[in-house]
Structure formats: structure tokens, C-alpha cells
Design an enzyme around this catalytic site. Structure first.
Site, PDB file in Angstrom:
ATOM      1  N   HIS A   1       0.795  -1.179   0.025  1.00 43.64           N
ATOM      2  CA  HIS A   1      -0.161   0.148   0.004  1.00 43.64           C
ATOM      3  C   HIS A   1       0.873   1.077   0.096  1.00 43.64           C
ATOM      4  O   HIS A   1       0.570   2.243  -0.914  1.00 43.64           O
ATOM      5  CB  HIS A   1      -0.889  -0.043   1.248  1.00 43.64           C
ATOM      6  CG  HIS A   1      -1.634   1.207   1.268  1.00 43.64           C
ATOM      7  ND1 HIS A   1      -3.256   1.276   1.253  1.00 43.64           N
ATOM      8  CD2 HIS A   1      -1.450   2.507   1.675  1.00 43.64           C
ATOM      9  CE1 HIS A   1      -3.494   2.556   1.404  1.00 43.64           C
ATOM     10  NE2 HIS A   1      -2.544   3.313   1.969  1.00 43.64           N
ATOM     11  N   GLU A   2       1.727   1.344   0.965  1.00 41.12           N
ATOM     12  CA  GLU A   2       2.712   2.632   1.092  1.00 41.12           C
ATOM     13  C   GLU A   2       3.472   2.824  -0.288  1.00 41.12           C
ATOM     14  O   GLU A   2       3.691   3.972  -0.603  1.00 41.12           O
ATOM     15  CB  GLU A   2       3.461   2.544   2.270  1.00 41.12           C
ATOM     16  CG  GLU A   2       2.734   2.524   3.654  1.00 41.12           C
ATOM     17  CD  GLU A   2       1.522   3.499   3.661  1.00 41.12           C
ATOM     18  OE1 GLU A   2       1.900   4.779   3.091  1.00 41.12           O
ATOM     19  OE2 GLU A   2       0.706   3.530   4.326  1.00 41.12           O
TER      20      GLU A   2
ATOM     21  N   HIS B   1       1.867   4.215  -3.263  1.00 38.88           N
ATOM     22  CA  HIS B   1       1.478   5.465  -2.998  1.00 38.88           C
ATOM     23  C   HIS B   1       2.606   6.511  -3.986  1.00 38.88           C
ATOM     24  O   HIS B   1       2.242   7.244  -4.525  1.00 38.88           O
ATOM     25  CB  HIS B   1       1.490   6.200  -1.700  1.00 38.88           C
ATOM     26  CG  HIS B   1       0.095   6.362  -0.891  1.00 38.88           C
ATOM     27  ND1 HIS B   1      -0.798   6.606  -1.531  1.00 38.88           N
ATOM     28  CD2 HIS B   1      -0.149   5.539   0.308  1.00 38.88           C
ATOM     29  CE1 HIS B   1      -2.130   6.497  -0.525  1.00 38.88           C
ATOM     30  NE2 HIS B   1      -1.511   5.945   0.411  1.00 38.88           N
TER      31      HIS B   1
ATOM     32  N   GLU C   1      -6.197   6.514  -2.507  1.00 44.11           N
ATOM     33  CA  GLU C   1      -6.198   5.562  -1.355  1.00 44.11           C
ATOM     34  C   GLU C   1      -6.741   4.317  -1.959  1.00 44.11           C
ATOM     35  O   GLU C   1      -6.082   2.922  -1.735  1.00 44.11           O
ATOM     36  CB  GLU C   1      -7.023   5.916  -0.180  1.00 44.11           C
ATOM     37  CG  GLU C   1      -6.161   6.884   0.599  1.00 44.11           C
ATOM     38  CD  GLU C   1      -5.174   6.111   1.309  1.00 44.11           C
ATOM     39  OE1 GLU C   1      -5.150   5.205   1.827  1.00 44.11           O
ATOM     40  OE2 GLU C   1      -3.990   7.118   1.894  1.00 44.11           O
TER      41      GLU C   1
ATOM     42  N   HIS D   1      -9.624   8.171   2.748  1.00 40.74           N
ATOM     43  CA  HIS D   1      -9.347   6.778   3.473  1.00 40.74           C
ATOM     44  C   HIS D   1     -10.846   5.931   3.573  1.00 40.74           C
ATOM     45  O   HIS D   1     -11.214   4.754   3.495  1.00 40.74           O
ATOM     46  CB  HIS D   1      -8.706   6.689   4.846  1.00 40.74           C
ATOM     47  CG  HIS D   1      -7.223   6.900   4.897  1.00 40.74           C
ATOM     48  ND1 HIS D   1      -7.109   8.381   5.015  1.00 40.74           N
ATOM     49  CD2 HIS D   1      -6.090   6.662   4.684  1.00 40.74           C
ATOM     50  CE1 HIS D   1      -5.781   8.260   5.130  1.00 40.74           C
ATOM     51  NE2 HIS D   1      -5.284   7.407   4.847  1.00 40.74           N
TER      52      HIS D   1
END
Length: 572
Positions: free
Chosen positions: A390-391, A394, A414, A478
């Protein structure tokens, strides 16, 4: 209108300016294949002619300049030319666009600027006053500094306006997640237009704060009451970032005992005094220890025997094994699926920082690195494979299309990270953390074994949205991500009961899934070729239909499934 085809003209200030909508400037994608190179040249000529003869199509004015910042090519040979815009040398927020050409003809364009710019570039409000207004209105806690204000044109609204941009640094509402809040202040009235967070985190600061409070962890956070003039000035260079990687060393095969995946194999670098967690096979990705501080140096993990961690949290290297392996798996997934060579597609890796802060329940991407907290009681690091994916994703979405972090595009940002965090989890295919369409199911954020987010029915977390509405844009990214997560789940697995959940539709329709790999392929290529900094969910739907047409054929089963999935979450 003039077209500058050589490079971005913004410099470091403009790179940071683009962070108002995303985080870093768009990076050029890989060069097109030899098969499409000749067609690409003719397509480029067609685009140049289009921009000169059809300025109204992209809401252009005589004061506009365009800087070509990247080109990509679709499976069907369509070329996509990505531009940043300036107006009388000022960066234009929301002015980026992509022009699409095939067989020497322009076939469309993507962009969200609604009106041509016609305004004076002489401000009425002074830069110093604007900076004070930005600091006062940023809603940043424990303000630690702010940049000098820079003039831009804000073209995201119905009518472009001259604005001062200031980045205010501090922390978010949980008292520990960093905040780099880009604030736009009307340069003629002094009123704040809006602000946008540049730090992309796994969960909202309010969720993080609640999770910490359940275990008695509180970080003091107060909105600034200082005199704005006394807030330290920070440089524009300090608010952006790009992974620099490391020089390749001698690769060594190591082993790790992770916290969430059991035993894993990793590649490290061997030196004269032992081994270090720097991955020469993945651009110099590294892992380092913040020693439960929130600032200062991050100590690179080193080891004597190249056997890392003990599978328990008492060994500080254990959490590092998870994120180091997770970064390698994320790199490998993007490379295998899309031919991408790292976050920025330049072969350079980035650091993964673990053991950040005390009792910190969150993780974030700041434009140049991933950072992970140790969770409740410093006993539950947020280092699961889908969190790492996920990170890191980004960063990929920033590099591809500079996706913003408010309104629809914030939810898309997100959702994109949730989608590809999930795909990385399937890439790892661990028997310890079996792949699924849940987000953060192994980090126990809620203290009751439930996941952070659900993709089959996002509202099961109590906050995320299943369906789009006109009010969606006002929610936290989110939570608005639920719309995109739901659409992706339906496209991959279909509606109703499946091996991965029971997914309803918002219009009582039935959707037949096409599989996760095709769904991810269509999603990625839509962001790559059609994504812009201020895109809407409707834009994403349109881009995904075009990508499906390119990949699988016009009006194909896959293309029809894309349309059905988005209609099923009320995006038409």
C-alpha cells in the site's frame, strides 16, 4: 500558447507545487517499444498540431505554456503525452492534461481544467500576509515551520484564480503522523481556498488516534497559537522528495524470520565488516531503525551472519525483515506485471523506516520513503505485506499521474494503494498470511481481530463508502476509497457470494468478475495513460474502459465488465 517539448520548467519550486494535488512531479515512463516508436513520432507531431490549432479543447489561453513530462504507449499503439501547464511562467494547479494519439491522429485528451485562464498575475495580498493566513488556516497541529509563499494559478475550480501556496509542516490530529499541508490562499482577497495533505498514510489520523487511545497512548497535539511570523521558514526542497537508492554492492543471499510471513529469503549487501539491509537486486531498497524516535538519523540494519530477526518483536530486525521483503515483493510485482523498474521507474530504491515513534499506530509515504509504526504498546508493528505494498504504491501513483489527495482523486489515490497492496499480497502468496481482499487483517488495528478495511463491502468497517454520491468528495480519502475498492472487487470477483466475500451492488445489478489480474492490469494502465492530478471517479471509469478496449478489444467482455462494475457503485 506555446509548447515546450524538452523539459519541465518549474524547477524545485514547481515540483513542490505539484504536491498540492499529489506529492512529486510526474516522471516519464519507460520508452515505447521499437514496434511503436515510428508511430510514436507521428503521434507526437499530431499532438503538437492539435495543441496549436485546438487550444479551446484543453481550456488554453495565450498565456499558457506546456511542458511535456512523460509519454506512455498502450497495447494497441495509442500514445499518451502528459503535460504540465504554466500561465505566464506560474505553475497551474490542476492544469495538467494528457493528449492521446493513434496512427498519427489525436483521438482524445484527459484533464480537468474547466476554464481558460485570464487574470492578472500581480497579487493584492503580500506574500508575508499570505503565509500568516496559511499558517492560521492550515489546521496543522504543533506547527514546526512553513515555506515562503509562492504564486501559482489555481485552476481546479469553475474560475481560475491567482493564489499563494504555502506548505505548513507539523503533525496531524493523532499528534505523531507528520503533516505537510499545502495551503492555497487567494492572492487578491487573502482568503484560504483549500488545503491538501501531502503525507499519504495507511489510515486517517483520527482512526490512528482512536487506536492509540484504546491502549492508553496519547500524543499531545494542539493547533498552533503561535504568532505566524515566528514560525520557522522551511525550504521548498524539504517538502518533496525522490528516492535516491544506493550504489550496488556485493549481493548476498540472506534469510529472515519475519513477524507476519514466517521464514523468508532476502538479498542483502555484503561488506568487509558484515552484511547490511540494502538490496542491490532492487535498486538499493533499504531498511533502517528509527529507534522509536520521530526525527533524526535512521540506522541501517546490519548483521554478522546474514540471518535476520527471530520472528518475535523483541528482535528489532524482525519488523525490518517484513518491510524489506515487502518492498522487494512490491518491486517484483510491478516489474512482472507492468515492466516497471521501481517506484519511479528509474531503477532506484527507497528506504523503509521501522520503529517510528512510540506506540504509533500508522504507516505513511512522504514522497521519498516508507515509514512504519510499532503499533499499540509498541508490540504490533504495522509491517504486513499489504501495508508495505500500500505505502509503496502511493509512490507509484505519484510517479504515474501525480494523483491528488482530496475530493474524488483522494479516494482514488487510497483505493489505488489498497488495490495494489492486495495484488502484492497475492504475489507473495504466503501460507502464513494467505492472500485475500482485506486490508491490514494481520495488524489488528481494532484490537478484535477485524481488518482495517474490506473490499467486498467497504462499509463493514463502519466508515468507508460502498457507493459514490455527490457528497463523496467531502469525506476523508481513506473512506472515499471504498468506492474504488468496491468497484475493483466487483470487477475482479463479481457480485454476490465468492471465495473472497459477499459483495452487494448499489443498483441491485449483477456483475460477473474477470479475475484480479485482468482487473489490476486495466486499473494500472488507466492511471498510467489517463490519470491526472484532479481526476474524478467518472474519469477513472472512462479511462478503465479505454484501457480495457486497448488490452482486450473494443466492447470486449472485459470492457463491458468495467462499465458494469462502476455502474454497480453508482459511478456513471
Amino acid at each position: 500558447m506555446r509548447v515546450n517539448k524538452t523539459a519541465m520548467l518549474f524547477g524545485i519550486a514547481a515540483v513542490s507545487t505539484s504536491c498540492v494535488i499529489g506529492g512529486t512531479a510526474a516522471h516519464a515512463a519507460s520508452a515505447p517499444s521499437a514496434t511503436h516508436r515510428a508511430a510514436g513520432v507521428s503521434n507526437h507531431h499530431a499532438v503538437d498540431s492539435f495543441l496549436s490549432s485546438n487550444p479551446q479543447s484543453i481550456a488554453s489561453s495565450s498565456g499558457d505554456d506546456y511542458q511535456l513530462v512523460g509519454t506512455t504507449t498502450s497495447a494497441d499503439g495509442t500514445s499518451h503525452f502528459r503535460y504540465q501547464r504554466t500561465y505566464k511562467s506560474l505553475p497551474v494547479v490542476g492544469g495538467d492534461f494528457v493528449v492521446h494519439a493513434k496512427s498519427g491522429k489525436v483521438v482524445g485528451h484527459s484533464g480537468d481544467q474547466r476554464a481558460a485562464i485570464s487574470l492578472s498575475t500581480t497579487p493584492t495580498v503580500a506574500a508575508t500576509a499570505s503565509r500568516s493566513n496559511a499558517i492560521a488556516g492550515a489546521k496543522v497541529y504543533n506547527v514546526a515551520g512553513a515555506t515562503t509563499s509562492k504564486l501559482v494559478v489555481d485552476a481546479t475550480g469553475a474560475k481560475p484564480v491567482l493564489a499563494w501556496m504555502t506548505v505548513v509542516k507539523g503533525v496531524q490530529a493523532d499528534g505523531i503522523t507528520p503533516s505537510h499541508k499545502a495551503v492555497l490562499v487567494n492572492a487578491q482577497t487573502g482568503k484560504t481556498i483549500r488545503s491538501s495533505e501531502m503525507i499519504k498514510s495507511l489510515m486517517s489520523a483520527s482512526t490512528s488516534k482512536q487506536a492509540m487511545a484504546r491502549r492508553g497512548v496519547h500524543h499531545d497535539a494542539t493547533l498552533t497559537t503561535r504568532t505566524p511570523a515566528k514560525v520557522p521558514t522551511i525550504s521548498w526542497a524539504s517538502v518533496g522528495g525522490h528516492g535516491k537508492g544506493h550504489n550496488k554492492g556485493v549481493a548476498a543471499d540472506g534469510t529472515g524470520k519475519s513477524l507476519t510471513l514466517g521464514d523468508v529469503n532476502i538479498t542483502t549487501t555484503q561488506g568487509s565488516s558484515g552484511y547490511e539491509m540494502t538490496d542491490p537486486n532492487h535498486g538499493g531498497n533499504s531498511a533502517c531503525d528509527m529507534n522509536n524516535s520521530e526525527a533524526g538519523n535512521c540506522a541501517l540494519f546490519t548483521d554478522d551472519d546474514n540471518a535476520w530477526g527471530d520472528g518475535q518483536n523483541d528482535d528489532r530486525a524482525t519488523a525490518a525483515v517484513d518491510v524489506y521483503y515487502g518492498a522487494a515483493m512490491t518491486w517484483d510485482y510491478y516489474n512482472k506485471a507492468f515492466g516497471r523498474n521501481g517506484i519511479f521507474d528509474d531503477g532506484k530504491g527507497v528506504p523503509s523506516r521501522v520503529h517510528y515513534g512510540s506506540g504509533y499506530v500508522n504507516a505513511f509515504w512522504d514522497g521519498s520513503q516508507m515509514t512504519y509504526g510499532d503499533g499499540q504498546g509498541d508490540n504490533a508493528p504495522l509491517v504486513a505485506i499489504d501495508v508495505a505494498g500500500h505505502e509503496m504504491s502511493h509512490g507509484v501513483s505519484e510517479a504515474l499521474a501525480n494523483l491528488g489527495y482530496s475530493g474524488d482523486v483522494g479516494g482514488i489515490n487510497e483505493a489505488n494503494s489498497d488495490v495494489f497492496g492486495t495484488m502484492v499480497e497475492f504475489e507473495a502468496n504466503s501460507s502464513v498470511d494467505t492472500p485475500d481482499f482485506l486490508i491490514g487483517e494481520t495488524i489488528d488495528i481494532n484490537g478484535d481481530g477485524t481488518p482495517l478495511r474490506y473490499m467486498d463491502k467497504p462499509s463493514k468497517d463502519g466508515a468507508s463508502l460502498d457507493c459514490w454520491s455527490s457528497a463523496t468528495q467531502n469525506e476523508d480519502p481513506h473512506y472515499t476509497s471504498g468506492v474504488g475498492n468496491h468497484a475493483f472487487f466487483l470487477l475482479a470477483n463479481g457480485s454476490g457470494q465468492s471465495d473472497w466475500g459477499d459483495s452487494p451492488t448499489c443498483d441491485s445489478s449483477t456483475v460477473t468478475g474477470i479475475g484480479k489480474d485482468k482487473a489490476a492490469n486495466i486499473w494500472y494502465n488507466a492511471i498510467k495513460d489517463y490519470g491526472t492530478s484532479d481526476m474524478s471517479y467518472a474519469d477513472l471509469r472512462a479511462g478503465m474502459i479505454k484501457s480495457a478496449d486497448s488490452l482486450y478489444g473494443a466492447d470486449s467482455t472485459e470492457s463491458q465488465a468495467v462499465a458494469a462494475a462502476w455502474s454497480a457503485v453508482s459511478v456513471s
